[in-house]
Write a protein that holds these residues in place. Structure first.
Motif, PDB file in Angstrom:
ATOM      1  N   HIS A 239       0.798  -1.229   0.000  1.00 25.05           N
ATOM      2  CA  HIS A 239       0.000   0.000   0.000  1.00 25.05           C
ATOM      3  C   HIS A 239       0.830   1.279   0.000  1.00 25.05           C
ATOM      4  O   HIS A 239       0.283   2.364  -0.207  1.00 25.05           O
ATOM      5  CB  HIS A 239      -0.930   0.009   1.217  1.00 25.05           C
ATOM      6  CG  HIS A 239      -1.925  -1.102   1.235  1.00 25.05           C
ATOM      7  ND1 HIS A 239      -3.081  -1.072   0.475  1.00 25.05           N
ATOM      8  CD2 HIS A 239      -1.932  -2.287   1.880  1.00 25.05           C
ATOM      9  CE1 HIS A 239      -3.769  -2.191   0.678  1.00 25.05           C
ATOM     10  NE2 HIS A 239      -3.096  -2.945   1.520  1.00 25.05           N
TER      11      HIS A 239
ATOM     12  N   ARG B 208       0.271   4.184  -2.511  1.00 23.80           N
ATOM     13  CA  ARG B 208      -1.056   4.027  -3.130  1.00 23.80           C
ATOM     14  C   ARG B 208      -2.101   4.872  -2.386  1.00 23.80           C
ATOM     15  O   ARG B 208      -1.834   5.471  -1.362  1.00 23.80           O
ATOM     16  CB  ARG B 208      -1.461   2.558  -3.108  1.00 23.80           C
ATOM     17  CG  ARG B 208      -0.564   1.661  -3.958  1.00 23.80           C
ATOM     18  CD  ARG B 208      -0.895   1.815  -5.433  1.00 23.80           C
ATOM     19  NE  ARG B 208      -0.056   0.971  -6.284  1.00 23.80           N
ATOM     20  CZ  ARG B 208      -0.277   0.796  -7.585  1.00 23.80           C
ATOM     21  NH1 ARG B 208      -1.292   1.400  -8.187  1.00 23.80           N
ATOM     22  NH2 ARG B 208       0.528   0.027  -8.310  1.00 23.80           N
ATOM     23  N   TRP B 209      -3.306   4.908  -2.965  1.00 25.08           N
ATOM     24  CA  TRP B 209      -4.468   5.570  -2.356  1.00 25.08           C
ATOM     25  C   TRP B 209      -4.250   7.074  -2.184  1.00 25.08           C
ATOM     26  O   TRP B 209      -4.734   7.676  -1.221  1.00 25.08           O
ATOM     27  CB  TRP B 209      -4.817   4.933  -1.006  1.00 25.08           C
ATOM     28  CG  TRP B 209      -4.895   3.440  -1.029  1.00 25.08           C
ATOM     29  CD1 TRP B 209      -3.964   2.557  -0.561  1.00 25.08           C
ATOM     30  CD2 TRP B 209      -5.953   2.649  -1.574  1.00 25.08           C
ATOM     31  NE1 TRP B 209      -4.386   1.262  -0.752  1.00 25.08           N
ATOM     32  CE2 TRP B 209      -5.608   1.292  -1.372  1.00 25.08           C
ATOM     33  CE3 TRP B 209      -7.176   2.942  -2.196  1.00 25.08           C
ATOM     34  CZ2 TRP B 209      -6.413   0.234  -1.787  1.00 25.08           C
ATOM     35  CZ3 TRP B 209      -7.975   1.895  -2.596  1.00 25.08           C
ATOM     36  CH2 TRP B 209      -7.600   0.559  -2.396  1.00 25.08           C
TER      37      TRP B 209
ATOM     38  N   TRP C  20      -7.010   2.877  -5.768  1.00 28.29           N
ATOM     39  CA  TRP C  20      -5.724   2.167  -5.814  1.00 28.29           C
ATOM     40  C   TRP C  20      -4.789   2.770  -6.853  1.00 28.29           C
ATOM     41  O   TRP C  20      -3.580   2.880  -6.646  1.00 28.29           O
ATOM     42  CB  TRP C  20      -5.988   0.692  -6.125  1.00 28.29           C
ATOM     43  CG  TRP C  20      -4.764  -0.132  -6.394  1.00 28.29           C
ATOM     44  CD1 TRP C  20      -4.251  -0.480  -7.613  1.00 28.29           C
ATOM     45  CD2 TRP C  20      -3.880  -0.712  -5.424  1.00 28.29           C
ATOM     46  NE1 TRP C  20      -3.114  -1.247  -7.471  1.00 28.29           N
ATOM     47  CE2 TRP C  20      -2.864  -1.403  -6.125  1.00 28.29           C
ATOM     48  CE3 TRP C  20      -3.850  -0.715  -4.032  1.00 28.29           C
ATOM     49  CZ2 TRP C  20      -1.835  -2.084  -5.485  1.00 28.29           C
ATOM     50  CZ3 TRP C  20      -2.816  -1.397  -3.387  1.00 28.29           C
ATOM     51  CH2 TRP C  20      -1.838  -2.068  -4.116  1.00 28.29           C
TER      52      TRP C  20
END
Length: 575
Positions: A256, A259-260, A420
């Motif tokens: 992660h 990301r985001w 994402w």
């Protein structure tokens, strides 16, 4: 004390209880909270006490940056003591309780903490920011409680009593300079850039930080706890780049990291037409003199029922760059801001947002507006100059002019849904210290664009139901207008890329902001926020930094063998 790069000898090792990397609002608040409690703290800042071009160049994006939505690095981040507060307009807004709920629209980004975990720290965050009481609804402020934004318009599912607050404005480097110099146990190192977090070979704890000056001196920092407070982009960059024992970067076991990436959805695609001129369209002030502004917001119940992102909408002046507004006041402000004087009056990011235009400035048309309303323009210039620049204490954060025909442009400021594909990544291009630069890929979905139409439709229905006005769209294709407005406009509020999660497979840091799997390494940054809310994230970021400081202080006091109020190390050593 504050030390500069000239005082940093080659191969120096700085030893301290806690090192805080980054002297922006969150870093300064966190470091001072710790130092006030007797913890020995080193605050490491890449920039100097004032803006420095060479230091700022370190934050520049990769030269191939082609992100349609993202604004340039020089207007979104600042490397100096005080960080991006040097560019900040001072708007302070709290995240709402619904932001922390498990909602279907943000199911991929659950919060591991609740509103109750951060609410106790909001007042201290407001104190650091200088925005008064942590009260964000007009009904809770006695001197404002009986006034309505629009006469005859009650709060229902659409509300008009929620508030934003404005700081002094607080430039953290200037406001806290004396305390940074004089607080016992705190040493501020300027011109010193952290280029790597080096873990032990096992990878489960930090061994030291690598730090460098621009003239080539290199050293290290050794501490018991390490806090990265380098901002939403740079904290992520540093974790990605620290891949000596973690090839994918620190805290990236779940994939992660980077990301985001979230900012906010913003648009000016409609205007409101009121039937009466009995409307509060300007800033108000509470009993402490703090400037506040009312906004259209939506109840948690309505958001849940409709599955809509959190959002706020408020009235703004028409574009000052377009002389069609006919206002001598607005034309005078525009010509001032595009003149050489403008850079002394307003932060670059805000000035750019207000003065951008599709073509060359229409100076003659603006001058005609001023001449037609010469005396009114002069009166305004004198009154606003005093309130903004000369008045002692709190300064006016901006100004509003009464809308022609009771019409006001609406500004939508809404939650950017987690995606994402919205991300930050390292590139092969390197800065002057050898660190890999970053490239951003800001992604907005159809649901982000559609949220604007839905929210403003609800305001329109509310106004019509109570016969106080209606909304007029500025274009038929609202979603396309939102996308056009967002070009080069995102990235001022940076969230999501080191997001908080209950477990390592769901994010980068745990609920206490410790990087998953790396003992003693913390991220105090808006990048830890799993969702973006309708609010800009500065106030919540400071609150989380204060919360982290409190937890480290409590843990240290409970640690055997360390007397209260005494540091472990208090020196920089050669070798």
């Amino acid at each position: 004390m504050i030390r500069g790069p000239a005082q940093f000898a080659p191969n120096t090792t700085i030893r301290t209880d806690v090192v805080v990397v980054g002297a922006g609002p969150i870093g300064i608040a966190t470091a001072l909270e710790l130092a006030r409690a007797g913890v020995d703290v080193a605050l490491i800042e890449s920039g100097l006490e004032r803006n420095d071009r060479a230091a700022q160049e370190l934050a520049t994006f990769d030269s191939r940056q082609d992100d349609y939505f993202h604004s340039r690095s020089e207007v979104t981040v600042r490397r100096q003591v005080g960080g991006t507060s040097a560019l900040w307009g001072g708007r302070c807004v709290k995240f709402d309780a619904i932001d922390f709920e498990n909602r279907p629209i943000t199911a991929q980004s659950p919060w591991p903490i609740g509103f109750d975990d951060v609410e106790p720290y909001l007042q201290r965050a407001c104190d650091w920011a200088g925005c008064g009481q942590a009260v964000f609804n007009a009904r809770d402020i006695p001197e404002l409680a009986q006034r309505d934004m629009v006469v005859g318009l009650p709060d229902e599912q659409v509300r008009t009593t929620d508030l934003e607050r404005w700081s002094l404005p607080t430039r953290f480097g200037r406001e806290y300079r004396a305390e940074l110099r004089n607080t016992p146990g705190l040493t501020v190192w300027t011109g010193l850039t952290c280029t790597e977090v080096v873990t032990t070979e096992a990878g489960d704890a930090v061994d030291h930080l690598v730090v460098k000056t621009l003239n080539g001196r290199e050293g290290r920092v050794v501490a018991a706890d390490y806090i990265l407070a380098t901002g939403g982009l740079e904290a992520t960059r540093l974790l990605l780049a620290s891949d000596r024992h973690h090839p994918a970067g620190l805290g990236n076991a779940g994939g992660h990291l980077g990301r985001w990436y979230m900012s906010h959805v913003e648009a000016r695609v409609a205007r409101v037409h009121f039937t009466s001129d009995d409307v509060i369209y300007e800033h108000e002030r509470d009993r402490e003199g703090v400037y506040i502004r009312r906004r259209f917001t939506f109840t948690p119940r309505l958001q849940r029922e409709l599955g809509m992102p959190n959002a706020a909408v408020w009235m703004v002046n028409p574009p000052i760059s377009d002389p069609a507004h006919g206002s001598g006041i607005l034309s005078g402000v525009y010509l001032t801001l595009i003149s050489p004087l403008g850079r002394f009056l307003l932060a670059a990011a805000i000035r750019e947002a207000h003065t951008r235009t599709a073509g060359p400035p229409r100076v003659a048309a603006h001058l005609r507006n001023i001449i037609r309303d010469l005396f009114g323009s002069i009166r305004f210039a004198a009154r606003f100059s005093y309130a903004r620049f000369l008045r002692r204490g709190r300064k006016a954060p901006g100004f509003f002019v009464k809308g022609s025909g009771n019409r006001y442009l609406l500004h939508y400021h809404g939650e950017h849904l987690p995606h994402w594909d919205s991300r930050i990544e390292l590139t092969d291009e390197r800065d002057a210290l050898g660190m890999r630069r970053i490239r951003t890929h800001m992604y907005f979905s159809d649901a982000d664009y559609e949220s604007v139409r839905r929210a403003i439709d609800l305001i329109d229905q509310h106004l019509r139901r109570h016969r106080v006005g209606h909304v007029e769209w500025l274009a038929d294709d609202v979603e396309a207008s939102v996308r056009n407005f967002m070009q080069g406009y995102a990235g001022f509020h940076q969230a999501g890329t080191t997001r908080m999660s209950a477990t390592a497979d769901g994010g980068v840091v745990n609920p206490d902001l410790q990087v998953h799997g790396v003992r003693g390494l913390y991220v105090a940054s808006t990048s830890v926020l799993p969702t973006s809310s309708q609010a800009n994230p500065t106030l919540l970021g400071i609150a989380l930094g204060v919360r982290l400081a409190e937890r480290l202080i409590s843990a240290r006091l409970a640690r055997p063998g360390i007397p209260d109020g005494e540091g472990v190390w208090r020196r920089a050593t050669d070798g």
